[in-house]
Design a protein around this motif. Structure first.
Motif, PDB file in Angstrom:
ATOM      1  N   TYR A   1       1.533  18.999  -6.996  1.00 54.72           N
ATOM      2  CA  TYR A   1       1.753  18.312  -5.769  1.00 54.72           C
ATOM      3  C   TYR A   1       0.585  17.169  -5.385  1.00 54.72           C
ATOM      4  CZ  TYR A   1       4.472  22.267  -5.282  1.00 54.72           C
ATOM      5  OH  TYR A   1       5.298  23.276  -5.650  1.00 54.72           O
ATOM      6  N   PHE A   2       1.114  15.755  -5.771  1.00 52.42           N
ATOM      7  CA  PHE A   2       0.292  14.798  -5.237  1.00 52.42           C
ATOM      8  C   PHE A   2       0.793  14.068  -4.023  1.00 52.42           C
ATOM      9  CE2 PHE A   2      -2.175  14.251  -9.211  1.00 52.42           C
ATOM     10  CZ  PHE A   2      -1.389  15.183 -10.271  1.00 52.42           C
ATOM     11  N   ASN A   3      -0.033  13.576  -3.188  1.00 52.46           N
ATOM     12  CA  ASN A   3      -0.264  12.928  -2.320  1.00 52.46           C
ATOM     13  C   ASN A   3      -0.982  11.454  -1.869  1.00 52.46           C
ATOM     14  OD1 ASN A   3       1.147  12.341   0.402  1.00 52.46           O
ATOM     15  ND2 ASN A   3      -0.536  13.404   1.498  1.00 52.46           N
ATOM     16  N   TYR A   4      -0.456  10.500  -1.746  1.00 52.69           N
ATOM     17  CA  TYR A   4      -1.042   9.308  -1.621  1.00 52.69           C
ATOM     18  C   TYR A   4      -1.114   8.708  -0.024  1.00 52.69           C
ATOM     19  CZ  TYR A   4      -0.813   9.326  -6.578  1.00 52.69           C
ATOM     20  OH  TYR A   4      -0.863   9.509  -7.999  1.00 52.69           O
ATOM     21  N   GLY A   5      -2.390   8.188   0.170  1.00 51.84           N
ATOM     22  CA  GLY A   5      -2.277   7.437   1.416  1.00 51.84           C
ATOM     23  C   GLY A   5      -1.437   6.263   1.514  1.00 51.84           C
ATOM     24  N   ASP A   6      -0.814   5.902   2.701  1.00 54.65           N
ATOM     25  CA  ASP A   6       0.187   4.777   2.709  1.00 54.65           C
ATOM     26  C   ASP A   6      -0.459   3.556   2.329  1.00 54.65           C
ATOM     27  OD1 ASP A   6       1.300   6.131   5.916  1.00 54.65           O
ATOM     28  OD2 ASP A   6       1.843   6.755   3.961  1.00 54.65           O
ATOM     29  N   ARG A   7      -1.612   3.277   2.453  1.00 53.99           N
ATOM     30  CA  ARG A   7      -2.275   2.056   2.083  1.00 53.99           C
ATOM     31  C   ARG A   7      -2.399   1.887   0.538  1.00 53.99           C
ATOM     32  NH1 ARG A   7      -6.794  -0.482   5.317  1.00 53.99           N
ATOM     33  NH2 ARG A   7      -7.989   1.418   4.700  1.00 53.99           N
TER      34      ARG A   7
ATOM     35  N   LYS B   1      -0.246   3.570  -1.773  1.00 50.33           N
ATOM     36  CA  LYS B   1       1.050   4.020  -2.402  1.00 50.33           C
ATOM     37  C   LYS B   1       1.441   2.967  -3.345  1.00 50.33           C
ATOM     38  CE  LYS B   1       2.540   7.677   0.597  1.00 50.33           C
ATOM     39  NZ  LYS B   1       3.867   7.987   1.780  1.00 50.33           N
ATOM     40  N   GLY B   2       1.876   3.289  -4.498  1.00 46.58           N
ATOM     41  CA  GLY B   2       2.353   2.268  -5.568  1.00 46.58           C
ATOM     42  C   GLY B   2       1.356   1.513  -6.182  1.00 46.58           C
ATOM     43  N   ARG B   3       0.014   1.624  -5.834  1.00 46.84           N
ATOM     44  CA  ARG B   3      -0.861   0.915  -6.549  1.00 46.84           C
ATOM     45  C   ARG B   3      -1.851   1.822  -7.376  1.00 46.84           C
ATOM     46  NH1 ARG B   3      -4.514  -2.167  -3.707  1.00 46.84           N
ATOM     47  NH2 ARG B   3      -4.304  -0.763  -1.618  1.00 46.84           N
ATOM     48  N   PHE B   4      -2.017   2.961  -6.643  1.00 52.64           N
ATOM     49  CA  PHE B   4      -3.104   3.815  -7.348  1.00 52.64           C
ATOM     50  C   PHE B   4      -2.294   5.196  -7.656  1.00 52.64           C
ATOM     51  CE2 PHE B   4      -6.912   2.821  -4.101  1.00 52.64           C
ATOM     52  CZ  PHE B   4      -6.768   1.292  -4.317  1.00 52.64           C
ATOM     53  N   THR B   5      -2.842   5.552  -8.910  1.00 48.59           N
ATOM     54  CA  THR B   5      -2.296   6.791  -9.479  1.00 48.59           C
ATOM     55  C   THR B   5      -3.489   7.860 -10.010  1.00 48.59           C
ATOM     56  OG1 THR B   5      -0.674   5.444 -10.557  1.00 48.59           O
ATOM     57  CG2 THR B   5      -1.059   7.654 -11.492  1.00 48.59           C
TER      58      THR B   5
ATOM     59  N   HIS C   1      -8.939  11.348 -12.557  1.00 46.50           N
ATOM     60  CA  HIS C   1      -9.207   9.849 -12.844  1.00 46.50           C
ATOM     61  C   HIS C   1      -8.209   9.022 -11.722  1.00 46.50           C
ATOM     62  CE1 HIS C   1     -10.988  10.489 -16.522  1.00 46.50           C
ATOM     63  NE2 HIS C   1     -10.025  11.394 -16.764  1.00 46.50           N
ATOM     64  N   LEU C   2      -8.869   7.976 -11.124  1.00 49.05           N
ATOM     65  CA  LEU C   2      -8.091   7.327 -10.069  1.00 49.05           C
ATOM     66  C   LEU C   2      -7.825   6.047 -10.709  1.00 49.05           C
ATOM     67  CD1 LEU C   2      -6.672   7.458  -7.382  1.00 49.05           C
ATOM     68  CD2 LEU C   2      -8.698   6.512  -6.462  1.00 49.05           C
ATOM     69  N   GLU C   3      -6.747   5.459 -11.249  1.00 45.67           N
ATOM     70  CA  GLU C   3      -6.334   4.256 -11.706  1.00 45.67           C
ATOM     71  C   GLU C   3      -5.892   3.357 -10.297  1.00 45.67           C
ATOM     72  OE1 GLU C   3      -6.642   5.159 -15.889  1.00 45.67           O
ATOM     73  OE2 GLU C   3      -6.237   3.249 -14.770  1.00 45.67           O
ATOM     74  N   MET C   4      -6.613   2.343 -10.189  1.00 46.95           N
ATOM     75  CA  MET C   4      -6.442   1.580  -8.890  1.00 46.95           C
ATOM     76  C   MET C   4      -5.972   0.047  -9.343  1.00 46.95           C
ATOM     77  SD  MET C   4      -9.394   2.683  -6.576  1.00 46.95           S
ATOM     78  CE  MET C   4     -10.647   1.641  -7.671  1.00 46.95           C
ATOM     79  N   ARG C   5      -4.828  -0.469  -8.913  1.00 42.96           N
ATOM     80  CA  ARG C   5      -4.266  -1.570  -9.434  1.00 42.96           C
ATOM     81  C   ARG C   5      -4.023  -2.436  -8.261  1.00 42.96           C
ATOM     82  NH1 ARG C   5      -1.318   2.406 -11.806  1.00 42.96           N
ATOM     83  NH2 ARG C   5       0.203   2.189 -10.204  1.00 42.96           N
ATOM     84  N   SER C   6      -4.128  -3.790  -8.478  1.00 45.82           N
ATOM     85  CA  SER C   6      -3.703  -4.734  -7.518  1.00 45.82           C
ATOM     86  C   SER C   6      -4.643  -4.477  -6.160  1.00 45.82           C
ATOM     87  CB  SER C   6      -2.463  -4.583  -6.780  1.00 45.82           C
ATOM     88  OG  SER C   6      -1.380  -4.930  -8.053  1.00 45.82           O
TER      89      SER C   6
END
Length: 121
Positions: free
Chosen positions: A61-67, A69-73, A84-89
């Motif tokens: 189960y993975f949960n991301y902060g609203d700010r 979402k869609g950019r970090f994995t 690992h935290l992949e951070m894009r854009s």
């Protein structure tokens, strides 16, 4: 006592990417929840990404902060006992100290020392 060591922070320009890593001193099998939080100057610490086993033997189960979402994995490397935290854009608003944290299956909580991420042109 579990030790966490974050790495991968640095200075990047807006729109670029970074990959943070969190090395865990014990087997991932002893970890129930793993997460990344961040704290910008003058602001409260906020949740970036959290993953939990939720009764499973794997992180399901993975949960991301609203700010972010869609950019970090967030991903888990079971073989290397690391997350690992992949951070894009990346944007200026992503500038903060990023902390890794784990909750063990025995109920203890540990935090790393943090790694600085600065997004600036």
């Amino acid at each position: 006592q579990v030790q966490l060591v974050e790495s991968g922070g640095g200075l990047v320009q807006p729109g670029e990417s970074l990959r943070l890593s969190c090395a865990v001193s014990e087997s991932i099998a002893t970890i129930e929840t793993m997460g990344w939080y961040r704290q910008a100057p003058g602001k409260q610490r906020e949740s970036v990404a959290v993953c939990t086993k939720g009764g499973s033997s794997v992180f399901a189960y993975f949960n991301y902060g609203d700010r972010v979402k869609g950019r970090f994995t967030f991903s888990i490397d079971n073989a290397k006992n690391a997350g690992h935290l992949e951070m894009r854009s990346l944007q200026a608003e992503d500038t903060a100290v990023y902390y890794c944290t784990v909750h063990t299956t025995s109920g203890y909580v540990y935090w790393g020392q943090g790694t600085q991420v600065t997004v600036s042109s």
